[in-house]
Design a protein around this motif. Sequence first.
Motif, short mmCIF file in Angstrom:
data_model
loop_
_atom_site.label_atom_id
_atom_site.label_comp_id
_atom_site.label_asym_id
_atom_site.label_seq_id
_atom_site.Cartn_x
_atom_site.Cartn_y
_atom_site.Cartn_z
N VAL A 120 39.50 27.17 27.12
CA VAL A 120 39.30 28.44 26.90
C VAL A 120 38.50 29.24 28.01
O VAL A 120 37.54 28.89 28.24
N VAL A 121 39.04 30.10 28.41
CA VAL A 121 38.42 30.75 29.50
C VAL A 121 37.77 32.13 29.01
O VAL A 121 38.61 33.07 28.36
N VAL A 122 36.48 32.21 28.95
CA VAL A 122 35.78 33.36 28.19
C VAL A 122 35.17 34.21 29.09
O VAL A 122 34.46 33.74 30.14
N ASN A 123 35.45 35.50 29.10
CA ASN A 123 34.78 36.38 30.03
C ASN A 123 33.65 37.10 29.60
O ASN A 123 33.83 37.69 28.33
N LYS A 124 32.51 36.99 30.13
CA LYS A 124 31.28 37.56 29.89
C LYS A 124 30.99 38.74 30.61
O LYS A 124 30.05 39.26 30.48
N SER A 125 31.59 38.73 32.12
CA SER A 125 31.12 39.76 32.74
C SER A 125 31.45 41.02 31.93
O SER A 125 32.82 41.15 31.30
N THR A 126 30.91 42.39 32.42
CA THR A 126 31.42 43.58 31.93
C THR A 126 32.76 44.15 32.42
O THR A 126 32.24 44.37 33.88
N VAL A 127 33.83 44.21 31.91
CA VAL A 127 34.76 44.44 32.60
C VAL A 127 35.65 45.75 32.26
O VAL A 127 35.65 45.87 30.92
N PRO A 128 36.59 46.30 33.08
CA PRO A 128 37.31 47.49 32.19
C PRO A 128 38.18 46.84 31.32
O PRO A 128 38.72 45.98 31.58
N ILE A 129 38.82 47.66 30.59
CA ILE A 129 39.72 47.42 29.46
C ILE A 129 40.91 47.10 30.27
O ILE A 129 41.46 47.82 30.90
N GLY A 130 41.26 45.89 29.68
CA GLY A 130 42.62 45.32 30.37
C GLY A 130 42.49 44.07 31.18
O GLY A 130 43.37 43.45 31.68
N SER A 131 41.03 44.05 31.72
CA SER A 131 40.74 42.94 32.45
C SER A 131 41.00 41.59 32.17
O SER A 131 41.42 40.61 32.82
N GLY A 132 40.93 41.31 30.73
CA GLY A 132 41.32 40.04 30.20
C GLY A 132 42.63 39.63 30.39
O GLY A 132 42.88 38.58 31.07
N ASN A 133 43.42 40.60 30.45
CA ASN A 133 45.02 40.44 30.72
C ASN A 133 45.14 40.09 32.13
O ASN A 133 46.04 39.20 32.44
N TRP A 134 44.43 40.86 32.88
CA TRP A 134 44.49 40.53 34.29
C TRP A 134 44.00 39.20 34.79
O TRP A 134 44.61 38.40 35.63
N VAL A 135 42.80 38.82 34.34
CA VAL A 135 42.27 37.31 34.48
C VAL A 135 43.23 36.39 34.17
O VAL A 135 43.65 35.21 34.97
N GLU A 136 43.93 36.49 33.16
CA GLU A 136 44.89 35.73 32.38
C GLU A 136 46.02 35.56 33.68
O GLU A 136 46.44 34.43 34.08
N ALA A 137 46.56 36.66 34.10
CA ALA A 137 47.73 36.42 35.05
C ALA A 137 47.25 35.97 36.42
O ALA A 137 47.97 35.23 36.75
N LEU A 138 46.00 36.32 36.62
CA LEU A 138 45.43 35.64 37.97
C LEU A 138 45.38 34.18 37.77
O LEU A 138 45.73 33.53 38.84
N ILE A 139 44.95 33.62 36.69
CA ILE A 139 44.71 32.12 36.42
C ILE A 139 46.23 31.51 36.60
O ILE A 139 46.23 30.35 37.06
N ARG A 140 46.95 32.13 35.84
CA ARG A 140 48.44 31.65 35.81
C ARG A 140 49.06 31.65 37.12
O ARG A 140 49.83 30.50 37.39
N SER A 228 39.51 45.49 22.22
CA SER A 228 38.39 46.09 21.26
C SER A 228 37.31 45.51 21.66
O SER A 228 36.03 46.03 21.87
N ALA A 229 37.13 44.10 22.08
CA ALA A 229 35.95 43.43 22.50
C ALA A 229 35.51 44.07 23.92
O ALA A 229 34.25 44.53 24.08
N GLU A 230 36.17 44.49 24.62
CA GLU A 230 35.98 45.10 26.02
C GLU A 230 35.44 46.28 25.94
O GLU A 230 34.48 46.95 26.29
#
Length: 468
Positions: A120-140, A228-230
């Motif tokens: 589970v990769v958990v983002n705690k940095s404060t990031v713009p909405i949509g960054s979770g999906n971007w992080v996922e794409a980068l990891i992939r 919503s979390a972001e």
Amino acid sequence: MKERAESMDIAVVGAGYVGLTTGVALAYLGHRVTCIDVDTAKIETLRQGRCPIYETGLQELLELVRHRLEFTDSYSPIRQARIVFIAVGTPGLPDGSPDLSQLEKAAWAIGMHLGEDFTVVVNKSTVPIGSGNWVEALIREAYRSRNGRSADGQFAVASKPEFLREGSALRDTLYPDRVVVGAEHPEALKTLYTLYRPILEQTFPAPAFLPRPEGLGAIPFVATDLASAELIKYAANAFLALKISFINEIAALAEKVGADITQVARGIGLDGRIGTRFLQAGIGWGGSCFGKDTAALLATAREYGLTMPIVEAARQVNYRQRERVVERLLEELKILKGKTIGLLGLAFKPHTDDLRDAPSLDIAKRLMARGAWVRAHDPVALDRARRERPELQLQYCERAEDVFDGADAVMLVTEWPQYRNLPWEELAGKMRVPLIFDGRNFLDPERLARAGFRHLRIGVGSPTLTTA
Ligand code: NAD
């Protein structure tokens, strides 16, 4: 969603205020934690058992859980980790949008080092909405480039926005108001619920030096989607920022009409719908979050063709406040050129050494631009100021008392508790003019009056007149 507490291997990427606090707190809860940082000097300091930042209780807890903590500049511990936290910086760019380069590098490195078990990769940095999906794409993408196959089903990205306040970071981590998790993958949600359960239910033994607040019950758990979390994180900071700016706007009027803003704030804050917290008039907010997060929120709104006039106004009022205090001092002293002004406090707030967007530095620059000599004291931030802001030609004083020597005025910028009990009678005698500008409405007016000070406050019309 009941799960047995178990010890997990956790990696935290970024060992700054958020990452280090998270790592130390999770090690305290019994997990094996590796903090990874690209700053090798920071890693070396941590390996020697020393905390590179000033944060209440962090050094003590670090020593207590040292055997469950590793510090490294290598990403390889990610391979064994069941949970990887991202806590790298997201500083603001000149156009207000956040610089996501640290996040991008961290996400790529995680993809390159992802192990075979579900992570589970958990983002705690404060990031713009949509960054979770971007992080996922980068990891992939990184995983595919290294392993030549897809990482499908091997990891999920979640968001766990961070609400800690510097100065009480550990307290806020162990005894939070709420835990918010944005996760769309059920396994990710379950893992994070398990991890945070001792905090949610407050079943861990409290450290002796950080006792559990009296009457603290179960902590609310807000499980939601990534976007919503972001947005919760940005909306929370914007709301707090505008609460402070609101009271500062009212304070400006209070000064004109001869009202006392401390009474006004109490009078409105006791209304349960409003609340007394974050209604202290003063020099305004600073620090690493409110400024950059409100700017980032505006930048996101712009991307969607929206304006946010309330958030915009909160920022304007806040930054204008730094100029207003200098103007008020100018009105009082008539001429600033050649005058010596002392500043009490440099850190953006007490109990931290953080100088990011600190009002003190802005005020010092404005005073110097008008020809004043500025000297400053801070109980913990002097070294950081010398190191990080060498361009500022400030005279640093090791003792608060030295700020007063021959000064034409002293301004309290950071409300460190020790400033309340300075030997005021003696200090008044050391100044050329016994004038104090209390930028946080923090000092005792009667005491200062007795000591012979002329005492200016924010949002208080007529300063205490003295017989001196
Ligand atoms: P920080 O600058 O103190 O720490 C960030 C750390 O990340 C630094 O030590 C840096 O060397 C390291 N780093 C950068 N790139 C890296 C990489 N690719 N790999 C490994 N390490 C890397 O920042 P912080 O104050 O801890 O903030 C972190 C995030 O949390 C930011 O997004 C911030 O907005 C958010 N946040 C901060 C606070 C706060 O009070 N400081 C509160 C809530 C949220």
